[in-house]
Design a protein around this motif. Structure first.
Motif, PDB file in Angstrom:
ATOM      1  N   TYR A  93     -19.571 -45.552 -16.244  1.00 55.74           N
ATOM      2  CA  TYR A  93     -20.188 -44.683 -15.238  1.00 55.74           C
ATOM      3  C   TYR A  93     -20.841 -43.496 -15.932  1.00 55.74           C
ATOM      4  CZ  TYR A  93     -18.089 -47.026 -11.210  1.00 55.74           C
ATOM      5  OH  TYR A  93     -17.754 -47.941 -10.233  1.00 55.74           O
ATOM      6  N   LEU A  94     -21.962 -43.044 -15.367  1.00 51.93           N
ATOM      7  CA  LEU A  94     -22.644 -41.836 -15.836  1.00 51.93           C
ATOM      8  C   LEU A  94     -23.007 -41.012 -14.611  1.00 51.93           C
ATOM      9  CD1 LEU A  94     -24.074 -40.019 -17.914  1.00 51.93           C
ATOM     10  CD2 LEU A  94     -26.063 -41.536 -17.753  1.00 51.93           C
ATOM     11  N   PHE A  95     -22.491 -39.793 -14.524  1.00 56.32           N
ATOM     12  CA  PHE A  95     -22.744 -38.958 -13.359  1.00 56.32           C
ATOM     13  C   PHE A  95     -24.016 -38.129 -13.546  1.00 56.32           C
ATOM     14  CE2 PHE A  95     -17.989 -38.808 -12.013  1.00 56.32           C
ATOM     15  CZ  PHE A  95     -18.068 -40.135 -11.645  1.00 56.32           C
ATOM     16  N   GLN A  96     -24.581 -37.701 -12.436  1.00 53.95           N
ATOM     17  CA  GLN A  96     -25.902 -37.079 -12.407  1.00 53.95           C
ATOM     18  C   GLN A  96     -25.968 -35.720 -13.103  1.00 53.95           C
ATOM     19  OE1 GLN A  96     -26.106 -37.094  -8.116  1.00 53.95           O
ATOM     20  NE2 GLN A  96     -25.624 -34.911  -7.981  1.00 53.95           N
ATOM     21  N   ASP A  97     -24.831 -35.076 -13.318  1.00 57.36           N
ATOM     22  CA  ASP A  97     -24.819 -33.734 -13.914  1.00 57.36           C
ATOM     23  C   ASP A  97     -24.447 -33.726 -15.390  1.00 57.36           C
ATOM     24  OD1 ASP A  97     -25.432 -32.328 -11.527  1.00 57.36           O
ATOM     25  OD2 ASP A  97     -23.357 -32.561 -10.867  1.00 57.36           O
ATOM     26  N   ASP A  98     -24.077 -34.888 -15.944  1.00 60.07           N
ATOM     27  CA  ASP A  98     -23.412 -34.901 -17.240  1.00 60.07           C
ATOM     28  C   ASP A  98     -24.252 -35.576 -18.324  1.00 60.07           C
ATOM     29  OD1 ASP A  98     -21.372 -33.721 -15.779  1.00 60.07           O
ATOM     30  OD2 ASP A  98     -20.428 -35.649 -15.350  1.00 60.07           O
ATOM     31  N   VAL A  99     -23.889 -35.309 -19.572  1.00 61.26           N
ATOM     32  CA  VAL A  99     -24.695 -35.795 -20.698  1.00 61.26           C
ATOM     33  C   VAL A  99     -23.786 -36.417 -21.753  1.00 61.26           C
ATOM     34  CG1 VAL A  99     -26.337 -35.174 -22.504  1.00 61.26           C
ATOM     35  CG2 VAL A  99     -26.412 -33.983 -20.306  1.00 61.26           C
ATOM     36  N   TRP A 100     -24.154 -37.624 -22.215  1.00 64.36           N
ATOM     37  CA  TRP A 100     -23.451 -38.285 -23.312  1.00 64.36           C
ATOM     38  C   TRP A 100     -24.105 -37.955 -24.644  1.00 64.36           C
ATOM     39  CZ3 TRP A 100     -23.821 -43.845 -20.897  1.00 64.36           C
ATOM     40  CH2 TRP A 100     -22.867 -43.975 -19.868  1.00 64.36           C
ATOM     41  N   ASP A 101     -23.308 -37.817 -25.689  1.00 65.51           N
ATOM     42  CA  ASP A 101     -23.847 -37.773 -27.042  1.00 65.51           C
ATOM     43  C   ASP A 101     -24.400 -39.149 -27.404  1.00 65.51           C
ATOM     44  OD1 ASP A 101     -23.092 -35.159 -27.170  1.00 65.51           O
ATOM     45  OD2 ASP A 101     -21.426 -35.462 -28.574  1.00 65.51           O
ATOM     46  N   SER A 102     -25.259 -39.204 -28.405  1.00 63.88           N
ATOM     47  CA  SER A 102     -25.978 -40.448 -28.712  1.00 63.88           C
ATOM     48  C   SER A 102     -25.079 -41.594 -29.169  1.00 63.88           C
ATOM     49  CB  SER A 102     -27.047 -40.183 -29.774  1.00 63.88           C
ATOM     50  OG  SER A 102     -26.456 -39.706 -30.968  1.00 63.88           O
ATOM     51  N   ASN A 103     -23.893 -41.284 -29.682  1.00 62.35           N
ATOM     52  CA  ASN A 103     -22.985 -42.340 -30.168  1.00 62.35           C
ATOM     53  C   ASN A 103     -21.901 -42.701 -29.155  1.00 62.35           C
ATOM     54  OD1 ASN A 103     -21.643 -39.881 -30.385  1.00 62.35           O
ATOM     55  ND2 ASN A 103     -20.596 -40.426 -32.292  1.00 62.35           N
ATOM     56  N   TYR A 104     -22.045 -42.246 -27.921  1.00 57.92           N
ATOM     57  CA  TYR A 104     -21.021 -42.458 -26.906  1.00 57.92           C
ATOM     58  C   TYR A 104     -20.754 -43.947 -26.664  1.00 57.92           C
ATOM     59  CZ  TYR A 104     -18.732 -42.354 -22.303  1.00 57.92           C
ATOM     60  OH  TYR A 104     -17.862 -42.549 -21.246  1.00 57.92           O
ATOM     61  N   LEU A 105     -21.769 -44.702 -26.274  1.00 58.67           N
ATOM     62  CA  LEU A 105     -21.573 -46.114 -25.963  1.00 58.67           C
ATOM     63  C   LEU A 105     -21.202 -46.920 -27.198  1.00 58.67           C
ATOM     64  CD1 LEU A 105     -24.421 -46.902 -23.381  1.00 58.67           C
ATOM     65  CD2 LEU A 105     -21.974 -46.683 -22.929  1.00 58.67           C
ATOM     66  N   GLU A 106     -21.841 -46.619 -28.323  1.00 54.64           N
ATOM     67  CA  GLU A 106     -21.534 -47.350 -29.552  1.00 54.64           C
ATOM     68  C   GLU A 106     -20.056 -47.220 -29.921  1.00 54.64           C
ATOM     69  OE1 GLU A 106     -22.685 -47.394 -34.312  1.00 54.64           O
ATOM     70  OE2 GLU A 106     -23.806 -46.115 -32.934  1.00 54.64           O
ATOM     71  N   THR A 107     -19.522 -46.016 -29.793  1.00 52.62           N
ATOM     72  CA  THR A 107     -18.113 -45.783 -30.132  1.00 52.62           C
ATOM     73  C   THR A 107     -17.188 -46.550 -29.199  1.00 52.62           C
ATOM     74  OG1 THR A 107     -18.651 -43.573 -30.957  1.00 52.62           O
ATOM     75  CG2 THR A 107     -16.340 -44.022 -30.430  1.00 52.62           C
ATOM     76  N   ALA A 108     -17.451 -46.466 -27.896  1.00 59.18           N
ATOM     77  CA  ALA A 108     -16.590 -47.135 -26.923  1.00 59.18           C
ATOM     78  C   ALA A 108     -16.633 -48.653 -27.082  1.00 59.18           C
ATOM     79  CB  ALA A 108     -17.008 -46.742 -25.511  1.00 59.18           C
ATOM     80  N   VAL A 109     -17.825 -49.204 -27.295  1.00 60.37           N
ATOM     81  CA  VAL A 109     -17.968 -50.661 -27.463  1.00 60.37           C
ATOM     82  C   VAL A 109     -17.239 -51.119 -28.715  1.00 60.37           C
ATOM     83  CG1 VAL A 109     -19.631 -52.496 -27.961  1.00 60.37           C
ATOM     84  CG2 VAL A 109     -20.097 -50.845 -26.127  1.00 60.37           C
ATOM     85  N   ARG A 110     -17.344 -50.355 -29.797  1.00 59.49           N
ATOM     86  CA  ARG A 110     -16.646 -50.714 -31.041  1.00 59.49           C
ATOM     87  C   ARG A 110     -15.139 -50.774 -30.812  1.00 59.49           C
ATOM     88  NH1 ARG A 110     -14.031 -47.571 -34.197  1.00 59.49           N
ATOM     89  NH2 ARG A 110     -15.061 -45.647 -33.482  1.00 59.49           N
ATOM     90  N   ILE A 111     -14.603 -49.789 -30.113  1.00 62.28           N
ATOM     91  CA  ILE A 111     -13.163 -49.754 -29.850  1.00 62.28           C
ATOM     92  C   ILE A 111     -12.729 -50.959 -29.015  1.00 62.28           C
ATOM     93  CG2 ILE A 111     -11.375 -48.493 -28.574  1.00 62.28           C
ATOM     94  CD1 ILE A 111     -12.871 -45.925 -29.503  1.00 62.28           C
TER      95      ILE A 111
END
Length: 323
Positions: A93-111
């Motif tokens: 999920y990504l909410f309308q007010d918030d911001v992910w760092d560029s490695n957010y998805l890569e880190t989670a998928v790796r884990i």
């Protein structure tokens, strides 16, 4: 970037009357992700604002689609609509007010790839507090407790849940849904978010997830969660809509537990939660705050089962009010 060719991520973006600049920041952060194998659904909850003009430039990316509900579904309803309209094996999920760092998805998928039993990844983040936010100290306390109680790395789901129950499911250290990445197969086992719960529907959902899967916690900061006076969380806090949520979650959990030590621990935590809730109720009444009575049915049942506890809490609350 390490390649995970079999990993596909659905990014679910529920919106309602978004601040145009905030939503653009969120979408820009999504486009900047180092992990590229994602699809995004922006699902608007019947906003009466021109959200189409905000998202239109982003729809040039074929991975991003937009839908608008014909009627207002509410927070949980919109989260569930996003989930039901998608199908990829990993959900973020990504909410309308918030911001992910560029490695957010890569880190989670790796884990998730490296830990097959893990179905929920909690990603630490910063809180971006704007002016006008009530009780900003709550977020400082939350971060301090997280450092003390939430060890980075792997957590066996039921073991973590048992420890969380001892604390009365307080606070929610796992985090807000847009800083938690999950496997869809485990979400299917847990079911949908509870739409009737106004505020702590994420914490209630983590309880159900932990019953079925293990968890991993990343303690570095992977983005920012914006807190402002018009956010749903701030408005719910101001209106008192979440007063009974945590108690109701404990009550539901206890009714499904077999008799034994864990059930006793949960009941002890519920009794403490009841006393804390009575004190919060007194404080809100004295301040003249609005109090919503959603979920009060479970309170009545508890009072009938535990009259002595109820009387003790009532006496304590009344004595403080008299001072």
């Amino acid at each position: 970037m390490k390649s995970f060719p079999n990993s596909q991520v659905d990014v679910l973006i529920p919106t309602f009357r978004p601040d145009p600049n905030h939503l653009r920041e969120a979408l820009d952060g999504l486009l900047a992700q180092s992990f590229r194998n994602w699809e995004a659904l922006i699902h608007d909850d019947a906003s009466d604002t021109d959200i189409e003009s905000i998202v239109e430039p982003y729809l040039k990316d074929p991975r991003i689609t937009f839908e608008k509900s014909k009627e207002n579904l509410g927070i949980g309803g919109n989260w569930n609509a996003c989930f039901k309209k998608t199908s990829l094996p990993i959900v973020a999920y990504l909410f309308q007010d918030d911001v992910w760092d560029s490695n957010y998805l890569e880190t989670a998928v790796r884990i998730l790839n490296e830990n097959q039993s893990v179905g929920i990844v909690s990603m630490n983040h910063k809180y971006k507090l704007e002016e006008g936010v009530e009780v900003p100290e709550d977020y400082t306390v939350l971060q301090e407790i997280k450092k003390q109680r939430f060890n980075p790395g792997f957590h066996e789901g039921k073991t973590y849940l048992s420890k969380w129950i001892e604390y009365g499911l307080w606070p929610n250290l796992i985090g807000e849904p847009d800083f938690v990445v999950m496997k869809r197969e485990d979400m299917n086992k847990a079911g949908l978010f509870k739409e009737t719960m106004p505020q702590l529907l994420d914490a209630e959902y983590w309880v159900r997830m932990l019953l079925n899967t293990d968890m991993y916690y990343c303690n570095q900061n992977y983005g920012s969660f914006r807190v402002h006076s018009t956010s749903a969380s701030a408005q719910n806090h101001k209106r008192g809509t979440a007063l009974f949520d945590r108690f109701k979650t404990l009550d539901d959990l206890i009714t499904k537990m077999p008799r034994g030590s864990q059930r006793k621990t949960a009941l002890k935590a519920q009794i403490k939660q009841f006393e804390m809730m009575a004190e919060k109720y007194r404080t809100k009444r004295n301040r003249g705050d609005t109090i919503k009575y959603n979920g009060i049915g479970c309170i009545k049942g508890f009072c009938m089962r535990h009259p002595i506890v109820t009387l003790r809490a009532a006496v304590k609350t009344l004595s403080k009010s008299a001072k």
